[in-house]
Design an enzyme around this catalytic site. Structure first.
Site, PDB file in Angstrom:
ATOM      1  N   LYS A   1      66.282  67.164  85.166  1.00 35.42           N
ATOM      2  CA  LYS A   1      64.738  67.481  85.038  1.00 35.42           C
ATOM      3  C   LYS A   1      64.180  67.439  83.792  1.00 35.42           C
ATOM      4  O   LYS A   1      63.417  66.911  83.332  1.00 35.42           O
ATOM      5  CB  LYS A   1      64.558  68.629  85.471  1.00 35.42           C
ATOM      6  CG  LYS A   1      63.276  69.456  85.365  1.00 35.42           C
ATOM      7  CD  LYS A   1      63.137  70.828  85.823  1.00 35.42           C
ATOM      8  CE  LYS A   1      63.863  71.583  84.650  1.00 35.42           C
ATOM      9  NZ  LYS A   1      63.425  73.075  84.774  1.00 35.42           N
TER      10      LYS A   1
ATOM     11  N   SER B   1      60.235  81.871  76.013  1.00 30.14           N
ATOM     12  CA  SER B   1      60.696  80.665  76.235  1.00 30.14           C
ATOM     13  C   SER B   1      60.836  79.422  75.312  1.00 30.14           C
ATOM     14  O   SER B   1      60.279  79.339  74.390  1.00 30.14           O
ATOM     15  CB  SER B   1      59.681  79.918  77.302  1.00 30.14           C
ATOM     16  OG  SER B   1      60.116  78.687  77.674  1.00 30.14           O
ATOM     17  N   SER B   2      61.961  78.936  75.495  1.00 31.60           N
ATOM     18  CA  SER B   2      62.436  77.590  74.206  1.00 31.60           C
ATOM     19  C   SER B   2      61.253  76.649  74.412  1.00 31.60           C
ATOM     20  O   SER B   2      61.211  75.973  73.595  1.00 31.60           O
ATOM     21  CB  SER B   2      63.709  77.225  74.556  1.00 31.60           C
ATOM     22  OG  SER B   2      63.745  76.616  75.824  1.00 31.60           O
ATOM     23  N   GLN B   3      60.832  76.407  75.587  1.00 31.08           N
ATOM     24  CA  GLN B   3      59.735  75.577  75.782  1.00 31.08           C
ATOM     25  C   GLN B   3      58.665  75.536  75.189  1.00 31.08           C
ATOM     26  O   GLN B   3      57.832  74.335  74.793  1.00 31.08           O
ATOM     27  CB  GLN B   3      59.400  75.456  77.358  1.00 31.08           C
ATOM     28  CG  GLN B   3      60.746  75.100  78.447  1.00 31.08           C
ATOM     29  CD  GLN B   3      60.112  75.251  79.816  1.00 31.08           C
ATOM     30  OE1 GLN B   3      59.162  76.015  80.132  1.00 31.08           O
ATOM     31  NE2 GLN B   3      61.008  74.819  80.764  1.00 31.08           N
TER      32      GLN B   3
ATOM     33  N   SER C   1      67.732  79.646  75.528  1.00 32.39           N
ATOM     34  CA  SER C   1      68.055  78.043  75.816  1.00 32.39           C
ATOM     35  C   SER C   1      68.241  77.315  74.520  1.00 32.39           C
ATOM     36  O   SER C   1      67.615  76.151  74.571  1.00 32.39           O
ATOM     37  CB  SER C   1      66.826  77.743  76.541  1.00 32.39           C
ATOM     38  OG  SER C   1      66.365  78.576  77.617  1.00 32.39           O
TER      39      SER C   1
ATOM     40  N   GLU D   1      69.145  79.210  83.069  1.00 31.67           N
ATOM     41  CA  GLU D   1      68.577  78.736  84.492  1.00 31.67           C
ATOM     42  C   GLU D   1      69.699  78.735  85.475  1.00 31.67           C
ATOM     43  O   GLU D   1      69.485  78.398  86.657  1.00 31.67           O
ATOM     44  CB  GLU D   1      67.990  77.341  84.179  1.00 31.67           C
ATOM     45  CG  GLU D   1      68.944  76.245  83.877  1.00 31.67           C
ATOM     46  CD  GLU D   1      68.126  75.045  83.515  1.00 31.67           C
ATOM     47  OE1 GLU D   1      66.919  74.806  83.916  1.00 31.67           O
ATOM     48  OE2 GLU D   1      68.769  74.074  82.931  1.00 31.67           O
TER      49      GLU D   1
ATOM     50  N   HIS E   1      60.576  83.332  84.617  1.00 29.84           N
ATOM     51  CA  HIS E   1      60.723  81.866  85.178  1.00 29.84           C
ATOM     52  C   HIS E   1      59.926  81.702  86.555  1.00 29.84           C
ATOM     53  O   HIS E   1      58.782  82.384  86.889  1.00 29.84           O
ATOM     54  CB  HIS E   1      62.231  81.821  85.412  1.00 29.84           C
ATOM     55  CG  HIS E   1      63.026  81.247  84.205  1.00 29.84           C
ATOM     56  ND1 HIS E   1      64.269  81.070  84.274  1.00 29.84           N
ATOM     57  CD2 HIS E   1      62.494  81.094  82.968  1.00 29.84           C
ATOM     58  CE1 HIS E   1      64.760  80.593  82.976  1.00 29.84           C
ATOM     59  NE2 HIS E   1      63.511  80.514  82.216  1.00 29.84           N
TER      60      HIS E   1
ATOM     61  N   ARG F   1      65.989  77.824  92.560  1.00 31.15           N
ATOM     62  CA  ARG F   1      67.162  78.471  92.041  1.00 31.15           C
ATOM     63  C   ARG F   1      67.666  79.561  92.957  1.00 31.15           C
ATOM     64  O   ARG F   1      68.695  79.891  93.006  1.00 31.15           O
ATOM     65  CB  ARG F   1      67.546  78.520  90.721  1.00 31.15           C
ATOM     66  CG  ARG F   1      67.382  77.179  89.870  1.00 31.15           C
ATOM     67  CD  ARG F   1      67.876  77.040  88.718  1.00 31.15           C
ATOM     68  NE  ARG F   1      67.274  76.084  87.826  1.00 31.15           N
ATOM     69  CZ  ARG F   1      67.655  74.659  87.782  1.00 31.15           C
ATOM     70  NH1 ARG F   1      68.551  74.143  88.485  1.00 31.15           N
ATOM     71  NH2 ARG F   1      67.005  74.121  87.010  1.00 31.15           N
TER      72      ARG F   1
HETATM   73  O1  LIG Z   1      63.127  72.758  78.253  1.00 32.02           O
HETATM   74  C1  LIG Z   1      63.708  72.572  79.144  1.00 32.02           C
HETATM   75  O2  LIG Z   1      63.593  71.610  79.807  1.00 32.02           O
HETATM   76  C2  LIG Z   1      64.058  73.797  79.957  1.00 32.02           C
HETATM   77  C3  LIG Z   1      64.333  75.049  79.110  1.00 32.02           C
HETATM   78  C4  LIG Z   1      64.607  76.304  79.573  1.00 32.02           C
HETATM   79  O3  LIG Z   1      63.316  77.232  79.708  1.00 32.02           O
HETATM   80  P1  LIG Z   1      63.459  78.857  79.081  1.00 32.02           P
HETATM   81  O4  LIG Z   1      63.899  78.638  77.399  1.00 32.02           O
HETATM   82  O5  LIG Z   1      62.224  79.021  79.345  1.00 32.02           O
HETATM   83  O6  LIG Z   1      64.450  79.365  79.790  1.00 32.02           O
HETATM   84  C5  LIG Z   1      64.980  76.209  80.917  1.00 32.02           C
HETATM   85  O7  LIG Z   1      65.508  77.411  81.504  1.00 32.02           O
HETATM   86  C6  LIG Z   1      64.408  75.413  81.797  1.00 32.02           C
HETATM   87  O8  LIG Z   1      64.764  75.520  83.226  1.00 32.02           O
HETATM   88  C7  LIG Z   1      64.227  74.031  81.369  1.00 32.02           C
HETATM   89  C1  LIG Z   2      63.270  77.834  84.462  1.00 28.41           C
HETATM   90  C2  LIG Z   2      63.334  76.672  85.313  1.00 28.41           C
HETATM   91  O1  LIG Z   2      62.243  75.861  85.408  1.00 28.41           O
HETATM   92  P1  LIG Z   2      60.874  75.370  84.421  1.00 28.41           P
HETATM   93  O2  LIG Z   2      60.979  74.122  83.892  1.00 28.41           O
HETATM   94  O3  LIG Z   2      59.561  75.342  85.426  1.00 28.41           O
HETATM   95  O4  LIG Z   2      60.745  76.536  83.322  1.00 28.41           O
HETATM   96  C3  LIG Z   2      64.259  76.307  86.152  1.00 28.41           C
HETATM   97  O5  LIG Z   2      64.270  75.032  86.348  1.00 28.41           O
HETATM   98  O6  LIG Z   2      65.332  77.027  86.144  1.00 28.41           O
END
Ligand SMILES: O=C(O)C1=C[C@@H](OP(=O)(O)O)[C@@H](O)[C@H](O)C1
Ligand SMILES: C=C(OP(=O)(O)O)C(=O)O
Length: 427
Positions: free
Chosen positions: A27, A170-172, A199, A314, A341, A386
């Site tokens: 993903k 969140s790393s995102q 992450s 995750e 999450h 999950r």
């Molecule tokens: O960048 C990504 O693809 C992800 C980063 C992580 O997010 P977090 O840092 O919010 O946990 C992970 O948990 C998520 O499932 C996917």
């Molecule tokens: C945290 C998750 O997803 P998302 O990319 O929506 O943050 C996950 O897939 O566990």
């Protein structure tokens, strides 16, 4: 739109499972490849992408802002970037990757782009990335809580420059800004200030993929990422099988004392395979890699562990399920941010494992799980794929675990119920 709930009785195993599973692409890699392809200077191909709700909505969001995405071939999605433009509406579903990766790209568009998603998506944190974008000159309307619904008023360019962010939630937030940063006029120097960013492997995936697309990225200073302005190249992205999606299948080998091989696993990976191997080994598995793939063998005996899961948060639901079936207590910490999450995963795991009979202590940043004889329960899935995986793992050993909705697995693996039933049938 969310579908009707689909209750599902998790199948119990009658013996060791033994199988090679072939799973779709990561993903996280698919999401990054799609965004980088959309911002590139020429066409791209995404080979073996994940086709699931998160990535289909990502593709739809990109189409809405002017990118041609042909996803008709399951094996090969083709993207042709075009001028980014609004007005557009983007449904993020429940995907963190969309709600954090697309607003920075939408800021580069000319026109207004509106973002909204599932009811729970409105509770997921967004404020830090919204504020960072505002500090870079982007006009955004957000809800009172700083999250969805969101309107980005794209001006056709983002000046960029320096920004400060607290990415402990969140790393995102960081990944989202970095992915679009080469297209900012001055690039971006992003500094994190606050508790540690979770992450880390996902951040490395972002910088690896940016470089693979031709971006110049400096991450030599901890918590600072510098991206130079410059073109992103269109290219072919080959997506690895999804390691987090594989976790419940590996867990099945461990719970039943069987063996599961993830086929098509590459010799070198951009996913945190080392950390997964460490964790599964500590829990009692033997993990090997060969030309056939990545193989996890269980002895049928699971050990309690003490672990900081912040790098691989995750995996917390599946690791918690294994911990509840282990021969001693476990403490899983370092994951406060997973309260943001798909659901508050710490509270949800404490509640559902508790309902099944485990003794669980909830901490701000994790869980202590004392295994006890488990019993049947109706397991609430909280729209969280999950949480469904965790229930399926428990169900292998505990008859009568009924999920309130297995449909939520469509977020990352729509074929989960069938693949799982097929695996368990081989036990
Ligand atoms: O960048 C990504 O693809 C992800 C980063 C992580 O997010 P977090 O840092 O919010 O946990 C992970 O948990 C998520 O499932 C996917
Ligand atoms: C945290 C998750 O997803 P998302 O990319 O929506 O943050 C996950 O897939 O566990």
């Amino acid at each position: 739109m969310t579908a009707e709930p689909r209750p599902w009785l998790a199948p119990s195993a009658s013996g060791p499972v033994g199988a090679t599973v072939r799973l779709p692409g990561s993903k996280s890699m698919t999401a990054r490849a799609l965004v980088l392809a959309a911002l590139a200077d020429g066409p791209s191909v995404v080979e073996r992408p994940l086709r699931a709700r998160d990535t289909e909505l990502m593709a739809a969001g990109l189409r809405a802002i002017g990118v041609a995405v042909d996803s008709s071939d399951d094996e090969r999605w083709r993207l042709e970037p075009g001028p980014l433009r609004g007005p557009a509406r983007v449904d993020v579903g429940l995907a963190g990757t969309i709600m954090r990766f697309l607003p920075p790209a939408a800021a580069l568009a000319e026109g207004t782009v509106e973002f909204d998603g599932d009811p729970h998506a409105r509770n997921r944190p967004l404020r830090p990335i919204v504020e960072a974008l505002r500090s870079l000159g982007v006009s955004i309307d957000a809800s009172a809580t700083g999250g969805l619904p969101l309107t980005v008023r794209g001006a056709g360019l983002v000046e960029g420059g320096e920004a400060v962010i607290d990415a402990s939630g969140s790393s995102q937030f960081v990944s989202g800004l970095l992915l679009s940063a080469p297209r900012f006029t001055k690039g971006l120097v992003l500094r994190h200030e606050g508790p540690p960013v979770p992450s880390a492997p996902h951040l490395r995936m972002t910088t690896h993929m940016l470089r693979a697309a031709g971006a110049v990225v400096d991450e030599s200073v901890p918590d600072v990422w510098a991206v130079e302005p410059g073109p992103l190249r269109g290219r072919t992205w080959v997506i690895e099988p999804d390691l987090s999606g594989a976790a419940p299948f590996f867990a099945a080998a461990m719970v039943t004392g069987g063996s599961v091989t993830l086929g098509g696993w590459p010799a070198e990976s951009w996913q945190p395979v080392g950390r997964l191997v460490e964790l599964l080994t500590a829990l009692g598995a033997e993990v090997t890699q060969s030309a056939d793939g990545l193989t996890v063998r269980g002895s049928g005996q699971l050990h309690g562990i003490t672990a900081d899961l912040s790098e691989v948060s995750e995996l917390t639901p599946v690791v918690s399920a294994l911990a509840a079936l282990a021969d001693g207590p476990s403490e899983l910490r370092g994951v406060e941010h997973i309260r943001g999450h798909e659901t508050d995963r710490i509270a949800a795991l404490a509640t559902e494992l508790g309902k099944a009979g485990a003794e669980v202590t909830e901490f701000r940043d994790g869980l202590r799980i004392e295994p006890r004889p488990l019993h049947q329960t109706d397991w609430e899935t909280y729209a969280d794929h999950r949480m469904a995986h965790a229930a399926a793992v428990i169900g292998l050993a505990v008859p009568g675990i009924t999920l309130t909705d297995v449909g939520c697995t469509s977020k990352t693996l729509p074929e989960f119920p069938e693949l799982w039933a097929g695996l368990v049938a081989r036990s």
